[in-house]
Design a protein around this motif. Structure first.
Motif, PDB file in Angstrom:
ATOM      1  N   LEU A   1       0.829  -1.199   0.000  1.00 47.87           N
ATOM      2  CA  LEU A   1       0.000   0.000   0.000  1.00 47.87           C
ATOM      3  C   LEU A   1       0.864   1.250   0.000  1.00 47.87           C
ATOM      4  O   LEU A   1       1.917   1.289   0.645  1.00 47.87           O
ATOM      5  N   PRO A   2       0.448   2.312  -0.719  1.00 47.89           N
ATOM      6  CA  PRO A   2       1.185   3.578  -0.679  1.00 47.89           C
ATOM      7  C   PRO A   2       1.190   4.139   0.744  1.00 47.89           C
ATOM      8  O   PRO A   2       0.201   4.012   1.474  1.00 47.89           O
ATOM      9  N   ASP A   3       2.303   4.742   1.111  1.00 43.41           N
ATOM     10  CA  ASP A   3       2.416   5.317   2.450  1.00 43.41           C
ATOM     11  C   ASP A   3       1.618   6.617   2.520  1.00 43.41           C
ATOM     12  O   ASP A   3       1.647   7.433   1.580  1.00 43.41           O
ATOM     13  N   ILE A   4       0.885   6.794   3.611  1.00 37.18           N
ATOM     14  CA  ILE A   4       0.136   8.035   3.853  1.00 37.18           C
ATOM     15  C   ILE A   4       0.850   8.794   4.953  1.00 37.18           C
ATOM     16  O   ILE A   4       0.890   8.349   6.105  1.00 37.18           O
ATOM     17  N   GLY A   5       1.421   9.934   4.600  1.00 37.50           N
ATOM     18  CA  GLY A   5       2.154  10.746   5.563  1.00 37.50           C
ATOM     19  C   GLY A   5       1.247  11.758   6.242  1.00 37.50           C
ATOM     20  O   GLY A   5       0.040  11.824   5.984  1.00 37.50           O
ATOM     21  N   TYR A   6       1.852  12.588   7.096  1.00 43.67           N
ATOM     22  CA  TYR A   6       1.075  13.585   7.836  1.00 43.67           C
ATOM     23  C   TYR A   6       0.494  14.651   6.913  1.00 43.67           C
ATOM     24  O   TYR A   6      -0.615  15.143   7.133  1.00 43.67           O
ATOM     25  N   LEU A   7       1.235  15.014   5.865  1.00 44.89           N
ATOM     26  CA  LEU A   7       0.724  16.014   4.919  1.00 44.89           C
ATOM     27  C   LEU A   7      -0.520  15.494   4.221  1.00 44.89           C
ATOM     28  O   LEU A   7      -1.510  16.228   4.047  1.00 44.89           O
TER      29      LEU A   7
END
Length: 237
Positions: free
Chosen positions: A3-9
């Motif tokens: 899965l693509p990483d979901i960052g804070y931004l």
């Protein structure tokens, strides 16, 4: 496939539309403060539970698991009581017992006869399943309780109020059965597909979850409304 990483931004970008929702709430005289508090609480709770689950998934203690599920049960009963007039401890006891009977029985069937878990308590299976059942059944109890109170206060007899309240509570569940696969792919199934699981395997899991949610909601709501119905008869006599 990962899965693509979901960052804070990315999380901040996701939350931006909530501002527009809050404006609609405010302009249309809904409770915008409650929306903001609920959103912030959701984010805080999920971050906190993420750290807790990392620890729990490494544990094999059934007692720790039962403690966690007890906390979830009481919290679900408390939240289910939120829109209802009766805020007594007796009432939250009714709600919690109804959740225990409906969700507990269905969860036991899934653990023992469907997943055949050995040992029975494996946190990465049991806790998410319990959470899904409790969350959906909690909403059914809130809907049924609110409708029951409305019908009784408008002069309906207890049995008619009970029947209408049960039907009202089950509308979202029935709509969900009609819509799944045609209008929507449920969260669990979507998550499994995104993580690389075969859609056919994801479908079988989702069928189990949909049936479990339907039955736990129906059993818990029926038990709860029977308790409220008997209570109303006792008050009249």
């Amino acid at each position: 496939m990962t899965l693509p990483d979901i960052g804070y931004l990315e999380l901040v970008v996701t939350c931006l539309p909530v501002i527009l929702v809050a404006i609609i709430f405010y302009r249309w005289k809904a409770n915008s403060k409650e929306l903001i508090i609920a959103t912030l609480r959701m984010i805080g709770q999920l971050i906190a539970i993420g750290f807790v689950l990392v620890y729990l998934f490494k544990e094999t203690s059934s007692w720790l698991g039962l403690l966690v599920m007890t906390v979830m049960l009481v919290a679900a009963g408390w939240i289910a009581m939120r829109p209802l007039k009766d805020k007594s401890w007796h009432h939250i006891g009714q709600l919690a017992l109804s959740l225990l009977i409906g969700c507990g029985s269905i969860l036991a069937i899934i653990i023992v006869f469907v997943l055949d878990l050995s040992p029975w308590y494996q946190p990465r299976f049991v806790i998410p399943l319990a959470g899904m059942l409790l969350a959906n059944t909690m909403n059914s109890l809130s809907l049924s309780g609110e409708r029951f109170e409305t019908e009784v206060s408008s002069g309906s007899d207890g049995e008619a109020a009970r029947n209408k309240a049960f039907y009202t509570a089950m509308i979202p569940q029935i709509n969900g059965l009609f819509a799944v696969g045609l209008v929507a792919l449920p969260g669990m199934m979507t998550g499994q597909i995104l993580s690389g699981v075969s859609p056919l395997v994801a479908v079988r899991y989702q069928i189990v979850i949909m049936i479990a949610i339907l039955c736990s909601s129906a059993f818990s709501t029926a038990w709860y409304l029977l308790s409220r119905y008997k209570q109303s008869l006792a008050l009249k006599s």
